[in-house]
Enzyme design. Structure first.
Site, PDB file in Angstrom:
ATOM      1  N   GLU A   1      72.446  37.780  20.721  1.00 10.96           N
ATOM      2  CA  GLU A   1      71.644  38.705  21.535  1.00 10.96           C
ATOM      3  C   GLU A   1      70.990  37.851  22.605  1.00 10.96           C
ATOM      4  O   GLU A   1      70.070  37.074  22.306  1.00 10.96           O
ATOM      5  CB  GLU A   1      70.549  39.363  20.686  1.00 10.96           C
ATOM      6  CG  GLU A   1      71.053  40.362  19.677  1.00 10.96           C
ATOM      7  CD  GLU A   1      71.572  41.625  20.334  1.00 10.96           C
ATOM      8  OE1 GLU A   1      71.201  41.919  21.480  1.00 10.96           O
ATOM      9  OE2 GLU A   1      72.372  42.306  19.682  1.00 10.96           O
TER      10      GLU A   1
ATOM     11  N   GLU B   1      67.875  35.163  35.178  1.00 14.47           N
ATOM     12  CA  GLU B   1      66.840  35.871  34.426  1.00 14.47           C
ATOM     13  C   GLU B   1      65.512  35.149  34.680  1.00 14.47           C
ATOM     14  O   GLU B   1      65.390  33.958  34.393  1.00 14.47           O
ATOM     15  CB  GLU B   1      67.188  35.822  32.932  1.00 14.47           C
ATOM     16  CG  GLU B   1      66.199  36.556  32.067  1.00 14.47           C
ATOM     17  CD  GLU B   1      66.500  36.403  30.576  1.00 14.47           C
ATOM     18  OE1 GLU B   1      66.816  35.282  30.145  1.00 14.47           O
ATOM     19  OE2 GLU B   1      66.384  37.402  29.854  1.00 14.47           O
TER      20      GLU B   1
ATOM     21  N   LYS C   1      65.051  30.367  11.210  1.00 19.63           N
ATOM     22  CA  LYS C   1      64.299  29.420  12.036  1.00 19.63           C
ATOM     23  C   LYS C   1      63.718  30.232  13.184  1.00 19.63           C
ATOM     24  O   LYS C   1      64.414  30.631  14.106  1.00 19.63           O
ATOM     25  CB  LYS C   1      65.168  28.284  12.590  1.00 19.63           C
ATOM     26  CG  LYS C   1      64.276  27.134  13.078  1.00 19.63           C
ATOM     27  CD  LYS C   1      64.854  26.298  14.178  1.00 19.63           C
ATOM     28  CE  LYS C   1      64.679  26.871  15.553  1.00 19.63           C
ATOM     29  NZ  LYS C   1      63.270  26.967  16.038  1.00 19.63           N
TER      30      LYS C   1
ATOM     31  N   CYS D   1      63.779  40.623  27.012  1.00 26.14           N
ATOM     32  CA  CYS D   1      65.207  40.499  27.350  1.00 26.14           C
ATOM     33  C   CYS D   1      65.683  41.678  28.183  1.00 26.14           C
ATOM     34  O   CYS D   1      66.486  41.525  29.085  1.00 26.14           O
ATOM     35  CB  CYS D   1      66.033  40.369  26.087  1.00 26.14           C
ATOM     36  SG  CYS D   1      65.723  41.692  24.897  1.00 26.14           S
TER      37      CYS D   1
END
Ligand code: NAD
Length: 509
Positions: A258, A391, A182, A293
């Site tokens: 991750e 973040e 997905k 990331c």
């Protein structure tokens, strides 16, 4: 600036791929828009529960066929898939660029070739995944073999759609598994075509399937499916935690995560050429407009070089050119969604309210309908401030200044995230000391960022950046489970020496 392709002419495969065939029978659809100009590009069908079941069943059937195939033949088919991807390089790069933040020329030169390279790299593992023989007496043989799990659910984000999906699919199938992917509902098209090419390359129909839809419904249903044996996820830390909870509540299966990061760029005064360091620091926070990331989001710099380095980074940031992903010369990519852009603005504003100062940029802006964020430098960043803790996932660099090496390493540590870190110094032992001390899954010395060459070494975070490794040998071994096989060479006579219930020694009559 000239357009490298016409976005309106890009024909998006708005369908799922199940058992090697296009399926488009979703009654519900999601609008997929282009961040570069805000226009809806296509309607994406959303998979219902029945389609997800069909995709998982197709994967189960294909996996049996794949597993029975000679390993070397599997490797050859993966290499053929890689070649086909390269042969469709322009088409795939357009499909990737048109609805994402990835500039077309980077998709063409980096993203699509890297995806093909992952398939080649892991294809070579197909006949090189070895087991072992462990210690035993002469009366037995102890084998340890690696086996596939079966069906792998892979869920991926929007920021590097083709690379992030193939770097999971390649090791998963090299280990003998089948996949239901997905991809992000914001950037689904290039991967749909990549999956379609698998069947064309000769991989068994259903070995790799892709179903589309939102995370909370389609993603959740897929990862908790009873016939999915293992989940591999890349995305935000919040979603990763949710997936662990959902999987835990519905069954027991391994999950690898991750997740996000808040990576430091630790620059010592003896870093050498400040222009070179400024190039790394700027690229580290402005590549893909910081939607990365392992973006080098925090510049932790020794006081004596702080001002000249920040000035150099500002100059480079000011020279960036905001543009559509299909424009030649775009060096500042658009922001993927309004939600993401509003989030960046809120974190920057909160940091200022908490005492940080904006040295450059700081605001969102529109350009020909597209959404952008100014390259931004915030100084005076401290723990506790929103811009330090969270973040941002945008082109926003926070600056922290230190006076001695120990303080520098201490400031570079993040209380929660630990994906990557960079260290800049010409002093080898200082670099190694810092690299060993930093709590991060990857440390780069005198550079920032991954290249395709780094697919040989493991990548993955510490702390809230996740667990499980991708790339290298650990990347493929993570998709295997180990089975111990103990063979008695003495017709079972060993039983005579075993201890029975209650501590009694079992003896044959
Ligand atoms: P996200 O977590 O919102 O979504 C990622 C994927 O998960 C999407 O496909 C989404 O549809 C799906 N999803 C959402 N909720 C789900 C649920 N409950 N169950 C199953 N699937 C669900 O992340 P995003 O905004 O797409 O991507 C940005 C994030 O990804 C950032 O935090 C970034 O740091 C992280 N990221 C990490 C890495 C890495 O290698 N560590 C690489 C790239 C991006």
């Amino acid at each position: 600036m000239g357009a490298l392709f016409d976005p309106a002419a890009v024909n998006a495969p708005a369908c799922h791929i199940v058992a090697g065939k296009r399926v488009g029978d979703g009654r519900t659809t999601l609008a997929v828009s282009r961040p570069s100009d805000g226009i809806v590009h296509a309607q994406l069908p959303v998979a219902d529960d029945d389609l997800i079941d069909r995709a998982v069943s197709a994967a189960q059937a294909a996996q049996l066929h794949w597993r029975a195939m000679k390993p070397r033949q599997r490797g050859r088919l993966m290499a053929a898939w890689a070649e086909l991807i390269l042969a469709h390089r322009e088409e795939l790069a357009q499909l990737e660029a048109v609805v994402s933040s990835r500039p077309y020329d980077e998709c063409l030169a980096i993203d699509v070739p890297t995806a093909a390279e992952y398939l080649r790299f892991y294809g070579e593992y197909c006949d090189k995944l070895e087991g072992s023989i462990t210690a035993s007496s002469d009366e037995a043989v102890s084998l340890v073999v690696r086996e596939p799990y079966g069906v792998v659910a892979i869920v991926t984000p929007w920021n590097f759609p083709v690379i992030l999906s193939t770097w999971k699919i390649a090791p998963a199938i090299a280990a003998g598994n089948a996949v239901v992917l997905k991809a992000s509902e914001l950037t689904p098209f290039a991967m749909t075509r990549v999956v379609e090419l698998a069947a064309e390359a000769g991989l068994p129909d259903g070995l790799v399937n892709i179903v589309h839809g939102g995370g909370g419904d389609v993603g959740r249903r897929l990862v908790t499916h009873p016939d999915v044996a293992i989940v591999s996820f890349t995305g935000s830390t919040m979603t990763g935690g949710r997936i662990m909870a959902d999987v835990g509540a519905t069954g027991v299966k391994p999950v690898s995560l991750e997740l996000g990061g808040k990576s430091p760029q630790l620059v010592f005064a003896d870093c050498g050429d400040l222009d070179v360091v400024a190039d790394h620091v700027t690229w580290g926070i402005t590549r893909n407009a910081g939607q990365l990331c392992y973006a080098g989001a925090r510049l932790v710099v020794e006081r004596s070089v702080a001002r000249p380095l920040v000035e150099r980074v500002s100059t480079r940031m000011n020279a960036l050119v905001a543009g559509a992903t299909w424009d030649a010369g775009t060096t500042l990519a658009p922001i993927i969604s309004e939600r993401q852009r509003d989030r960046m603005t809120a974190i920057v504003e909160a940091s200022v309210a908490q005492g940080a100062e904006i040295e450059l940029g700081g605001r969102a802006f529109d350009r020909t309908g597209g959404r952008f964020f100014e390259p931004t430098i915030i100084s005076g960043l401290r723990p506790g401030m929103a811009g330090f803790e969270e973040e941002i996932f945008g082109p926003v660099l926070g600056v922290q200044i230190f006076d001695d090496a120990d303080e520098g390493v201490r400031l570079a540590q993040h209380p929660t995230y630990g994906l990557t870190a960079s260290v800049f110094t010409r002093d080898g032992s200082k670099a190694l000391k810092a690299a060993k001390a930093l709590a991060a899954g990857t440390v780069w010395v005198n550079r920032w960022g991954r290249t395709a060459e780094m697919m040989t070494s493991p990548f993955g975070g510490y702390g809230r950046s996740g667990f499980g490794k991708e790339s290298g040998r650990p990347g493929v071994e993570g998709f295997t489970r180990q089975k111990a096989i103990w063979i008695d060479l003495n017709d079972g006579a060993e039983l005579a020496h075993q201890v029975g219930p209650g501590g009694s020694v079992v003896r044959r009559p």
